[in-house]
Design an enzyme around this catalytic site. Structure first.
Site, PDB file in Angstrom:
ATOM      1  N   ASP A  21      35.705  47.030  20.841  1.00 18.50           N
ATOM      2  CA  ASP A  21      36.618  46.917  21.937  1.00 18.50           C
ATOM      3  C   ASP A  21      37.215  48.596  22.279  1.00 18.50           C
ATOM      4  O   ASP A  21      37.885  48.754  21.171  1.00 18.50           O
ATOM      5  CB  ASP A  21      37.640  45.861  21.549  1.00 18.50           C
ATOM      6  N   TYR A 243      47.728  44.788  12.075  1.00 20.23           N
ATOM      7  CA  TYR A 243      47.209  44.115  13.313  1.00 20.23           C
ATOM      8  C   TYR A 243      46.646  45.154  14.386  1.00 20.23           C
ATOM      9  O   TYR A 243      47.482  45.577  14.897  1.00 20.23           O
ATOM     10  CB  TYR A 243      47.969  43.114  13.814  1.00 20.23           C
ATOM     11  N   LYS A 246      41.343  41.812  17.046  1.00 24.72           N
ATOM     12  CA  LYS A 246      40.289  41.248  16.190  1.00 24.72           C
ATOM     13  C   LYS A 246      39.092  41.762  15.914  1.00 24.72           C
ATOM     14  O   LYS A 246      38.585  42.395  16.787  1.00 24.72           O
ATOM     15  CB  LYS A 246      40.409  39.783  16.445  1.00 24.72           C
TER      16      LYS A 246
HETATM   17  P1  13P Z   1      51.108  44.294  23.443  1.00 24.52           P
HETATM   18  O1  13P Z   1      52.420  44.086  22.664  1.00 24.52           O
HETATM   19  O2  13P Z   1      50.541  45.587  23.622  1.00 24.52           O
HETATM   20  O3  13P Z   1      51.283  43.549  24.864  1.00 24.52           O
HETATM   21  O4  13P Z   1      49.895  43.204  22.505  1.00 24.52           O
HETATM   22  C1  13P Z   1      50.072  41.995  22.632  1.00 24.52           C
HETATM   23  C2  13P Z   1      48.449  41.474  22.683  1.00 24.52           C
HETATM   24  O5  13P Z   1      47.793  41.468  23.606  1.00 24.52           O
HETATM   25  C3  13P Z   1      48.153  41.198  20.934  1.00 24.52           C
HETATM   26  O6  13P Z   1      46.563  41.196  20.958  1.00 24.52           O
HETATM   27  P1  13P Z   2      40.845  41.278  21.354  1.00 26.20           P
HETATM   28  O1  13P Z   2      40.715  41.133  19.967  1.00 26.20           O
HETATM   29  O2  13P Z   2      39.782  40.614  22.075  1.00 26.20           O
HETATM   30  O3  13P Z   2      41.370  42.684  21.907  1.00 26.20           O
HETATM   31  O4  13P Z   2      42.042  40.314  21.750  1.00 26.20           O
HETATM   32  C1  13P Z   2      43.450  40.618  21.233  1.00 26.20           C
HETATM   33  C2  13P Z   2      44.192  39.644  21.625  1.00 26.20           C
HETATM   34  O5  13P Z   2      44.564  38.893  20.591  1.00 26.20           O
HETATM   35  C3  13P Z   2      44.568  38.992  22.795  1.00 26.20           C
HETATM   36  O6  13P Z   2      45.494  37.823  23.074  1.00 26.20           O
HETATM   37 MG    MG Z   3      41.198  43.881  23.286  1.00 23.27          MG
HETATM   38 MG    MG Z   4      37.535  41.235  21.968  1.00 24.47          MG
END
Ligand code: 13P
Ligand code: 13P
Ligand code: MG
Ligand code: MG
Length: 380
Positions: A21, A243, A246
């Site tokens: 990603d 974190y 993922k």
């Molecule tokens: P942000 O705090 O950057 O909006 O991240 C939340 C998120 O999308 C975790 O995956």
């Molecule tokens: P990705 O790991 O696909 O970037 O997603 C992050 C996430 O938790 C969105 O809610």
């Molecule tokens: Mg992502």
């Molecule tokens: Mg993803």
């Protein structure tokens, strides 16, 4: 084309699926077309220079997928460097477009010979091509490597899924599973059907024990040292220590002639099982098999999705893909997944929709708890 002479070594084929990603569009929903275009240019150059034989660039949710056919073997530094450099160049484009989380999975500043442990996910298979060589590339978004445990187990060990385990004598030797403990970085080899209860004891704990590879069992017509399935097992939060998104996993699975038939490889996805990793990497939800066109994570950043790209492999060329879940045969699974998604969502912030505390340690929840620390007093 050179004619092979007797005694010539026939080079084995390697299929490498390397994904990252490097920026979502919008949010964590999908991959921007410019990233795909750029990756195609880079991999086209690599075909022209003779490094790889063939490639396909695909997208699953916000994950950019590089599928490459070559003859260099697994863990090859040139191939890994090609993927890393492609992701690096893509990250520059992602930054320019201000895509969300540009460079999210690029956890290291410099390439050091192998992309393992650097953020991208990798599944690779090296094998001797058969007369007909079907292969499926599965790509998931909004979940973790253990999401493949149930379907891979069912393909290779469950006779209620795979009819060939009963009616094809060439499958009666079963299969050998390489299972990793991704917390302790250890692995164990176990054979099905002999050890199926022990296998299930481990892989049912899918956040810790993950199937890494599957090999043919005793008596198989296929070479027993050549894996027939491989899953990416990178755990991003372990690599990054916090974190960062993922480890949305991928898998390569070979099919037919001594292996599960193509339809037996796809059949486990007719059941949209529960996986973890939805919304902020912190929720359980059903995995929905979708077409390439629907590989965009929208509702509550999901639900978690899986696509399947089908190929015949011919001298390391990728003949395909066929969009295998673009089929009304999987409509029912999608409908069930939609209903289960709604059911799970009704729990809001409650477990088991939200992940248990130990899995939340790697998220932003500990910061919330820290804020409350001083408010706690002894309760006798
Ligand atoms: P942000 O705090 O950057 O909006 O991240 C939340 C998120 O999308 C975790 O995956
Ligand atoms: P990705 O790991 O696909 O970037 O997603 C992050 C996430 O938790 C969105 O809610
Ligand atoms: Mg992502
Ligand atoms: Mg993803």
């Amino acid at each position: 084309m050179r004619i092979l002479l007797q005694g010539d070594m026939v080079a084995k084929t390697t299929i490498s699926l390397i994904k990252a990603d490097i920026g979502g569009y919008p949010g964590h929903a999908s991959v921007h077309p410019e990233l795909i275009k750029l990756a195609e240019e880079k991999l086209r150059d690599a075909v022209n220079s003779g490094l790889i034989v063939d490639f396909r660039v695909m997208a699953a949710g916000d994950d950019l997928q590089l599928l490459m056919g070559h003859t260099k073997g697994i863990d090859n530094s040139e191939i890994h460097e090609l993927a890393w450099k492609t992701f690096e160049a893509g990250t520059e484009v992602a930054k320019r477009l201000k895509l969300y989380g540009a460079g999210q999975d690029m956890l290291s500043d410099a390439f050091s010979g192998n992309v393992r442990g650097m953020g991208p996910g990798i599944a690779e298979l090296e094998f001797t091509e058969r007369k007909g060589e079907p292969l499926v590339a599965f790509m998931m978004d909004k979940t973790e490597p253990g999401a493949f445990n149930l379907p891979i187990y069912r393909m290779f060990a469950d006779p209620f899924n795979t009819a060939g385990l009963i009616i094809d004598p060439s499958l009666h030797g079963g299969f050998k599973f390489e299972i990793w403990d991704i917390m302790e970085h250890k692995r164990v080899f176990m054979s099905a059907p002999d050890e199926m209860y022990d296998i299930l004891a481990l892989i049912g704990a899918k956040s810790r024990y993950v199937i890494k590879r599957v090999y043919p069992g005793e008596g198989s017509p296929l070479p027993q040292d050549e894996p027939v399935a491989a899953v990416s097992t990178e755990k991003l939060y372990q690599i990054a220590g916090k974190y960062v998104g993922k480890d949305d996993p991928v898998a390569l699975v070979r099919a037919q002639s001594g292996l599960p038939a193509l339809g037996e490889v796809l059949e486990p996805f007719a059941f949209p099982h529960l996986v973890s990793g939805w919304m902020r990497g912190s929720h359980n939800g059903p995995i929905m098999p979708v077409s390439f066109a629907n590989a965009r994570c929208t509702r509550f950043d999901g639900p978690p999705r899986v696509i399947a790209a089908g190929f015949q492999i011919s001298n390391a060329s990728l003949v395909g893909p066929v969009d295998l879940f673009d089929d009304p045969g999987f409509d029912e699974a999608r409908e069930i997944a939609g209903r289960v998604a709604t059911y799970m969502r009704r729990h809001g912030p409650f477990e088991p929709h939200r992940l248990p505390m130990e899995d939340m340690e790697y998220t932003t929840l500990p910061d919330v708890l820290k804020k409350l620390e001083n408010r706690f007093e002894p309760a006798d």
